[in-house]
Scaffold this active site. Structure first.
Site, mmCIF file in Angstrom:
data_model
loop_
_atom_site.group_PDB
_atom_site.id
_atom_site.type_symbol
_atom_site.label_atom_id
_atom_site.label_comp_id
_atom_site.label_asym_id
_atom_site.label_seq_id
_atom_site.Cartn_x
_atom_site.Cartn_y
_atom_site.Cartn_z
ATOM 1 C CG HIS A 74 42.076 42.861 31.759
ATOM 2 N ND1 HIS A 74 41.810 42.536 32.922
ATOM 3 C CD2 HIS A 74 41.125 42.524 30.996
ATOM 4 C CE1 HIS A 74 40.737 41.924 32.774
ATOM 5 N NE2 HIS A 74 40.086 41.907 31.606
ATOM 6 C CD GLU A 115 41.872 41.026 36.318
ATOM 7 O OE1 GLU A 115 42.160 42.092 35.794
ATOM 8 O OE2 GLU A 115 40.922 40.390 36.065
ATOM 9 C CB SER A 170 38.429 38.813 31.814
ATOM 10 O OG SER A 170 37.725 40.128 31.810
#
Length: 327
Positions: A299, A231, A114
Site C-alpha cells: 500500500h 503485506e 489488496s
C-alpha cells in the site's frame, strides 16, 4: 504446472472491472484523464465493465453485477487483460459464483492488489492460472512519483520473466488522490534483511488479511513450496500483523513455505524493523528460512508487479536479491 496468460502487446484491449469498490467511489476524486494518457503511452486501449459505476450501501455493486463483468471480460476474445478499479473489502463474495473453467479456458492477465488477493488466489487454486499483483486502474492516476510503478508493470506484463524486483530508496505514503500537489517523498527506503538464506518457490500472496479469509475454503492455495509475499495496510499494526501471520503459518502445510518477502509497511501501522524481526523470530515455520522485508509490495508506492503462481528466487545475506524467474 500453472498456466501463464499471454503477455500484452501494443494495441491490446484492457477491460477495467470493479470486483470490490465501485469506480464511482474512485472518481469522486477524478484522475481519469491522467490514467487514460498513461495507457495511451503504452499503446493500450481501455474498456469498462457494464457495471463498474454501480454503487450500493457497501460502496460496490451487487454480486451478480460484479460476476457478470468478470465473466464477460474473460469470455470476450478481444479483451487481453483485466485490470481492477481499486481494492475494497468484499471480492471474496464472488468466489462461489465464478466459473473457474471459463478462466482456465481463456487465460488472460488479471492485475490488482489488496482485496483482489482473494480473487487472485482463488483463480490460481481453482483454474491453475497465474495472475498479477500490481497497480489498479486507479493507481495510474498518480501524477508524480509513478515512473517506477509503471516501468515494473510494463516489464512484468509486456516483457515477462526473468526480471529483478528492484529496491526503492524513495517511496510515498501520502493521500495523493486528494491533492496531487501535496506530495511527500520518504527517503529511508531499502530492504530489511531479517533472516539470511536462499530460496526458490511459487509466489503466493500478497495481502495477508485477505489471504487469511480463504483458510478452510476450496479457494486457498497450497503453501507447500511457496515463496510467500505478504503485506498489509495501515489498519494492520504490529499486533494485528503478528496474529494474522501466525494464523497463516499454523496451517498444516506451512512447513512447506520456502521463504518470505514482506512488503513495506505504511507509516500509520507503526511497524518497525525491530518489531517485525521479533514477529518473524516467533514463527516456527520460518526457522532457518530467508526473510526479506521492506519490499515495494503493498500500500505504498512504488508498487512492483509480481506473478501470483509464478516462480521467484530469494537471496538474503550481505546483499539481497529478489528475482522473478518464471511469470
Amino acid at each position: 504446472m500453472p498456466t501463464f496468460p499471454p503477455l500484452l502487446q501494443p494495441g491490446d484491449l484492457v477491460r477495467v472491472i470493479a470486483p470490490s469498490l465501485s469506480r464511482s467511489w474512485v472518481t469522486e476524486h477524478d484522475h481519469t484523464s491522467i490514467i487514460e494518457k498513461r495507457f495511451a503511452s503504452m499503446e493500450l486501449r481501455l474498456s469498462y465493465g457494464r457495471h463498474v459505476d454501480e454503487r450500493d450501501a457497501f460502496g460496490s455493486s451487487s454480486i451478480a453485477s460484479r460476476v457478470t463483468d468478470l465473466h464477460e471480460a474473460v469470455a470476450d476474445p478481444e479483451v487481453r487483460a483485466l485490470l481492477t478499479v481499486i481494492g475494497g473489502t468484499n471480492s471474496n463474495e464472488l468466489l462461489p459464483h465464478l466459473d473457474f473453467d471459463l478462466f482456465a479456458a481463456n487465460p488472460k492477465i488479471l492485475c490488482g492488489y489488496s482485496d483482489i488477493t482473494a480473487l487472485q488466489c482463488a483463480v490460481l487454486e481453482r483454474a491453475g492460472l497465474v495472475t498479477y499483483s500490481g497497480p489498479h486502474w486507479s493507481s495510474f492516476g498518480m501524477r508524480d512519483h509513478f515512473s517506477q510503478t509503471q516501468t515494473g508493470f510494463h516489464r512484468a506484463l509486456f516483457e515477462g520473466a526473468p526480471f529483478e524486483v528492484e529496491s526503492s530508496k524513495e517511496w510515498t505514503d501520502d493521500l495523493w488522490f486528494l491533492d496531487q500537489e501535496d506530495r511527500h517523498l520518504e527517503s529511508d527506503g531499502g530492504w530489511w534483511t531479517l533472516q539470511a538464506g536462499s530460496a526458490e518457490g511459487r509466489v503466493v500472496g500478497t495481502n495477508l488479511c485477505t489471504l487469511n479469509l480463504l483458510q478452510g475454503t476450496p479457494y486457498m492455495p497450497s503453501l507447500e513450496g511457496a515463496l510467500l509475499v505478504l503485506e498489509d495496510d495501515s489498519a494492520s499494526d504490529a499486533a494485528e500483523f503478528a496474529r494474522n501471520l501466525t494464523s497463516l503459518l499454523q496451517l498444516p502445510d506451512a512447513d512447506g513455505v520456502r521463504g518470505l518477502v514482506v512488503g513495506r509497511f505504511q507509516r500509520r501501522s507503526g511497524v518497525t524493523r525491530d518489531l517485525l524481526a521479533e514477529i518473524i523470530a516467533r514463527q516456527p515455520a520460518l526457522a532457518g528460512k530467508s526473510v526479506l522485508a521492506g519490499a515495494d509490495v503493498g500500500h505504498t508506492m512504488p508498487l512492483a508487479t509480481l506473478p501470483i503462481g509464478g516462480r521467484a528466487e530469494l537471496v538474503v545475506g550481505s546483499e539481497a536479491r529478489f528475482r522473478i524467474v518464471e511469470g
